[in-house]
Scaffold this active site. Structure first.
Site, PDB file in Angstrom:
ATOM      1  N   LYS A 102       0.854  -1.208   0.000  1.00  0.00           N
ATOM      2  CA  LYS A 102       0.000   0.000   0.000  1.00  0.00           C
ATOM      3  C   LYS A 102       0.887   1.255   0.000  1.00  0.00           C
ATOM      4  CE  LYS A 102      -1.778   1.542   4.027  1.00  0.00           C
ATOM      5  NZ  LYS A 102      -1.469   2.935   4.322  1.00  0.00           N
ATOM      6  N   ASN A 103       1.915   1.247   0.831  1.00  0.00           N
ATOM      7  CA  ASN A 103       2.707   2.472   1.011  1.00  0.00           C
ATOM      8  C   ASN A 103       3.737   2.700  -0.083  1.00  0.00           C
ATOM      9  OD1 ASN A 103       1.119   2.916   3.183  1.00  0.00           O
ATOM     10  ND2 ASN A 103       2.667   2.419   4.724  1.00  0.00           N
TER      11      ASN A 103
ATOM     12  N   CYS B 188      -4.879  12.521  12.618  1.00  0.00           N
ATOM     13  CA  CYS B 188      -5.664  11.283  12.676  1.00  0.00           C
ATOM     14  C   CYS B 188      -5.411  10.680  14.056  1.00  0.00           C
ATOM     15  CB  CYS B 188      -5.228  10.325  11.565  1.00  0.00           C
ATOM     16  SG  CYS B 188      -3.574   9.738  11.823  1.00  0.00           S
TER      17      CYS B 188
ATOM     18  N   ARG C  14       0.132  14.733  12.499  1.00  0.00           N
ATOM     19  CA  ARG C  14       0.541  14.474  11.112  1.00  0.00           C
ATOM     20  C   ARG C  14       0.735  15.787  10.323  1.00  0.00           C
ATOM     21  NH1 ARG C  14      -1.160   9.056   9.967  1.00  0.00           N
ATOM     22  NH2 ARG C  14       0.238   9.093   8.178  1.00  0.00           N
TER      23      ARG C  14
ATOM     24  N   ASP D 212       4.780   0.990  12.229  1.00  0.00           N
ATOM     25  CA  ASP D 212       3.527   0.332  11.812  1.00  0.00           C
ATOM     26  C   ASP D 212       3.390  -1.065  12.391  1.00  0.00           C
ATOM     27  OD1 ASP D 212       3.382   1.763   8.445  1.00  0.00           O
ATOM     28  OD2 ASP D 212       3.024   2.588  10.429  1.00  0.00           O
TER      29      ASP D 212
ATOM     30  N   ARG E 145      -9.008  -0.715   4.685  1.00  0.00           N
ATOM     31  CA  ARG E 145      -8.370   0.216   3.761  1.00  0.00           C
ATOM     32  C   ARG E 145      -6.927  -0.179   3.486  1.00  0.00           C
ATOM     33  NH1 ARG E 145      -6.081   4.870   7.309  1.00  0.00           N
ATOM     34  NH2 ARG E 145      -4.992   5.242   5.392  1.00  0.00           N
TER      35      ARG E 145
HETATM   36  C1  EPZ Z   1       4.122   7.000   6.124  1.00  0.00           C
HETATM   37  O1  EPZ Z   1       3.333   8.045   6.674  1.00  0.00           O
HETATM   38  C2  EPZ Z   1       3.203   5.789   6.079  1.00  0.00           C
HETATM   39  N1  EPZ Z   1       2.060   6.073   5.210  1.00  0.00           N
HETATM   40  C3  EPZ Z   1       2.726   5.451   7.489  1.00  0.00           C
HETATM   41  O2  EPZ Z   1       1.961   4.263   7.392  1.00  0.00           O
HETATM   42  C4  EPZ Z   1       3.947   5.178   8.376  1.00  0.00           C
HETATM   43  O3  EPZ Z   1       3.509   4.944   9.694  1.00  0.00           O
HETATM   44  C5  EPZ Z   1       4.879   6.397   8.340  1.00  0.00           C
HETATM   45  O4  EPZ Z   1       5.246   6.703   6.974  1.00  0.00           O
HETATM   46  C6  EPZ Z   1       6.163   6.153   9.136  1.00  0.00           C
HETATM   47  O5  EPZ Z   1       6.830   5.045   8.628  1.00  0.00           O
HETATM   48  C7  EPZ Z   1       2.236   6.004   3.873  1.00  0.00           C
HETATM   49  O6  EPZ Z   1       3.318   5.724   3.375  1.00  0.00           O
HETATM   50  C8  EPZ Z   1       1.020   6.267   3.028  1.00  0.00           C
HETATM   51  P1  EPZ Z   1       6.136  10.471   8.140  1.00  0.00           P
HETATM   52  P2  EPZ Z   1       3.891   9.572   6.660  1.00  0.00           P
HETATM   53  O7  EPZ Z   1       5.987  11.702   7.314  1.00  0.00           O
HETATM   54  O8  EPZ Z   1       4.623   9.817   5.401  1.00  0.00           O
HETATM   55  C9  EPZ Z   1       6.287  13.827  11.452  1.00  0.00           C
HETATM   56  C10 EPZ Z   1       0.119   2.883   7.687  1.00  0.00           C
HETATM   57  O9  EPZ Z   1      -0.269   2.310   8.703  1.00  0.00           O
HETATM   58  N2  EPZ Z   1       6.212  14.771  10.321  1.00  0.00           N
HETATM   59  O10 EPZ Z   1       7.374   9.657   8.031  1.00  0.00           O
HETATM   60  O11 EPZ Z   1       2.761  10.466   7.011  1.00  0.00           O
HETATM   61  C11 EPZ Z   1       4.955  13.123  11.667  1.00  0.00           C
HETATM   62  O12 EPZ Z   1       4.094  13.924  12.461  1.00  0.00           O
HETATM   63  C12 EPZ Z   1       0.575   4.323   7.748  1.00  0.00           C
HETATM   64  O13 EPZ Z   1       0.221   2.347   6.546  1.00  0.00           O
HETATM   65  C13 EPZ Z   1       6.363  16.134  10.578  1.00  0.00           C
HETATM   66  O14 EPZ Z   1       6.571  16.547  11.718  1.00  0.00           O
HETATM   67  O15 EPZ Z   1       4.909   9.497   7.884  1.00  0.00           O
HETATM   68  C14 EPZ Z   1       5.347  11.850  12.355  1.00  0.00           C
HETATM   69  O16 EPZ Z   1       5.482  12.085  13.744  1.00  0.00           O
HETATM   70  C15 EPZ Z   1       0.298   4.914   9.114  1.00  0.00           C
HETATM   71  N3  EPZ Z   1       6.275  17.008   9.537  1.00  0.00           N
HETATM   72  C16 EPZ Z   1       6.720  11.538  11.752  1.00  0.00           C
HETATM   73  O17 EPZ Z   1       7.187  12.756  11.133  1.00  0.00           O
HETATM   74  C17 EPZ Z   1       6.054  16.597   8.256  1.00  0.00           C
HETATM   75  O18 EPZ Z   1       5.996  17.451   7.330  1.00  0.00           O
HETATM   76  C18 EPZ Z   1       6.684  10.441  10.701  1.00  0.00           C
HETATM   77  O19 EPZ Z   1       5.853  10.888   9.678  1.00  0.00           O
HETATM   78  C19 EPZ Z   1       5.888  15.206   8.014  1.00  0.00           C
HETATM   79  C20 EPZ Z   1       5.978  14.313   9.068  1.00  0.00           C
END
Ligand code: EPZ
Length: 425
Positions: free
Chosen positions: A22-23, A118, A123, A307, A400
């Site tokens: 998915k990711n 969420c 996020r 995850d 989903r």
């Molecule tokens: C991706 O989300 C995945 N989703 C998530 O999987 C996964 O948990 C996450 O990466 C971490 O591995 C998809 O790929 C669609 P991040 P993403 O940006 O990109 C902070 C699932 O279950 N952050 O690496 O949103 C954020 O708040 C989902 O499949 C900022 O502060 O994750 C978080 O604490 C859940 N500012 C941390 O970084 C930003 O601009 C990690 O977020 C972006 C992120």
């Protein structure tokens, strides 16, 4: 609303084949906006999130044809007719923000309603916007939306304060058509980043270093449509590995990529699970040794994946001894703790980041909630080994992100069914 009914059914055994990731799929679908050529994507998982992204691309002007009998999508963004992602779709899926980078690179303007937080955290998207601004885009943050505008994107060197997966993907997709070279320092290293870079390079991009903390992108004039097979889903792989462990079963996981789940393999082995990387896939045996406690700490890849935290915690509630779990990636990813406690698990938490789990002899079936995608999988696994019946509501979270979730578990011997929840008068 539908729910899952799960009853204890003894050790799972048999074979399961992992679906496409998915990711990896979601950013690759967004990347098809970067070309007017036709893209054929294979090994596509049939998921609600993929459906939402298909509709998102259609609203933006792409032609999207689904051939799910062959797990294939055909996407052709000959022209972009709308630079704005509709709120109705963005509110369904946070990953919609991934259309920002490609739209900005292709048309010079992109507007996306801000995806709300969420269950697992606020996020924010500040790192995405910081990257676009560094590439020369003007960022306007309005009431509930963000807009990026740029006549031309110019390559630059930028450092990500946190190795954000989405920000790395979005910036990479904006930089591939920029003038000059972009270097992303402290980039995310997840396998999904590598798969996206491979897809973009096939299209004609010039990206080096994906999978490391430094990614170099030389901008090119144009990208072409390509054919691509999406990598297998490493979190689905981890979910079935833990299913073998928690039920003390024996499962052959086909189409798994052991390299993508190294931390999960290492931690399950520490607990006494036997794992063999054999020709046909990963053989995971929870039925060989008595299983014991271990400690996990989530980190960006190649650390233990956030995850997998809730799913692994469900398993730790059933083993002898005391385990410690530390969540460092998201600020509120312990929503599953209360649900597991309703099932008799013994868990003490500290500031929603640290948990101490003491294994119990037997969990008890209960009515619980899927509070997010992975927490939903966690309570389902717990229900498989709990005394009596477990009812899991809010299962849209689970559906989903896992293809044929129930079918795959029933084929391994799980006693799980999907029923419509009677609406209380
Ligand atoms: C991706 O989300 C995945 N989703 C998530 O999987 C996964 O948990 C996450 O990466 C971490 O591995 C998809 O790929 C669609 P991040 P993403 O940006 O990109 C902070 C699932 O279950 N952050 O690496 O949103 C954020 O708040 C989902 O499949 C900022 O502060 O994750 C978080 O604490 C859940 N500012 C941390 O970084 C930003 O601009 C990690 O977020 C972006 C992120």
């Amino acid at each position: 609303m539908a729910k899952f009914l799960i009853r204890e059914n003894g050790p799972l055994h048999g074979e399961v084949t992992i679906s496409g990731s998915k990711n990896a799929m979601l950013p690759i679908m967004a990347a098809t906006l970067l070309t007017d050529g036709k893209c054929q994507i294979m090994d596509v998982p049939r998921l609600r999130d993929v459906d939402v992204m298909c509709n998102m691309l259609r609203r933006i002007g792409a032609d999207v044809q689904e051939d799910y009998d062959n797990n294939t999508l055909y996407i052709e963004a000959t022209e972009i007719t709308d630079n704005e992602a509709p709120y109705a779709l963005v509110s369904k899926m946070r990953a919609s923000i991934l259309v920002l980078g490609p739209l900005l690179a292709r048309t010079g303007r992109a507007r996306v309603p801000l995806p709300g937080g969420c269950a697992i955290g606020a996020r924010p998207v500040d790192l995405h916007l910081k990257g676009f601004a560094a590439l020369g885009a003007k960022i306007v943050e309005g009431k509930g939306y963000v807009e990026a505008v740029a006549d031309k994107l110019i390559g630059c060197n930028l450092y990500l304060d946190f190795p954000s997966v989405g920000a790395t993907e979005n910036i990479m997709m904006a930089a591939v058509l920029a003038e000059g070279t972009t270097v992303i320092e402290n980039a995310a290293e997840e396998p999904e980043i590598v798969d996206l870079a491979n897809f973009l390079n096939k299209m004609g991009a010039r990206i080096k270093g994906a999978g490391t903390d430094t990614i170099k992108i030389e901008g090119v004039e144009k990208l072409n449509g390509v054919l691509h097979n999406v990598i297998p889903d490493r979190i689905e792989t981890g979910t079935f590995m833990v299913a073998a462990a928690i039920t003390r079963g024996n499962i052959l996981i086909r189409n798994a990529v052991p390299d993508h789940v190294k931390p999960v393999i290492a931690k399950l082995k520490e607990c006494g699970v036997v794992i063999e990387d054999c020709l046909d896939g990963l053989l995971v045996r929870g039925d060989v040794n008595p299983l014991v406690a271990t400690d996990i700490k989530t980190l960006p890849y190649p650390g233990f994946p956030t995850d997998m935290q809730s799913i692994f915690m469900a398993f730790l509630t059933t083993v002898q001894g005391t385990s410690n779990v530390i969540e460092t990636v998201f600020e509120n990813r312990f929503m599953h703790v209360a649900e597991l406690e309703r099932m008799g698990a013994r868990i003490e938490t500290e500031e929603d980041r640290k948990a101490m789990i003491t294994g119990v002899e037997k969990l008890k079936g209960a009515e619980v909630l899927a509070t997010d995608l992975r927490a939903g999988a966690a309570v389902v696994l717990a229900g498989m080994v709990a005394e009596g019946e477990t009812q899991v509501s809010e299962i849209y979270h689970i559906e989903r992100g896992y293809e044929r979730f129930i079918d795959k578990f029933r084929a391994l011997g799980a006693d799980i069914e999907r029923v419509e929840e009677k609406v209380k008068e």
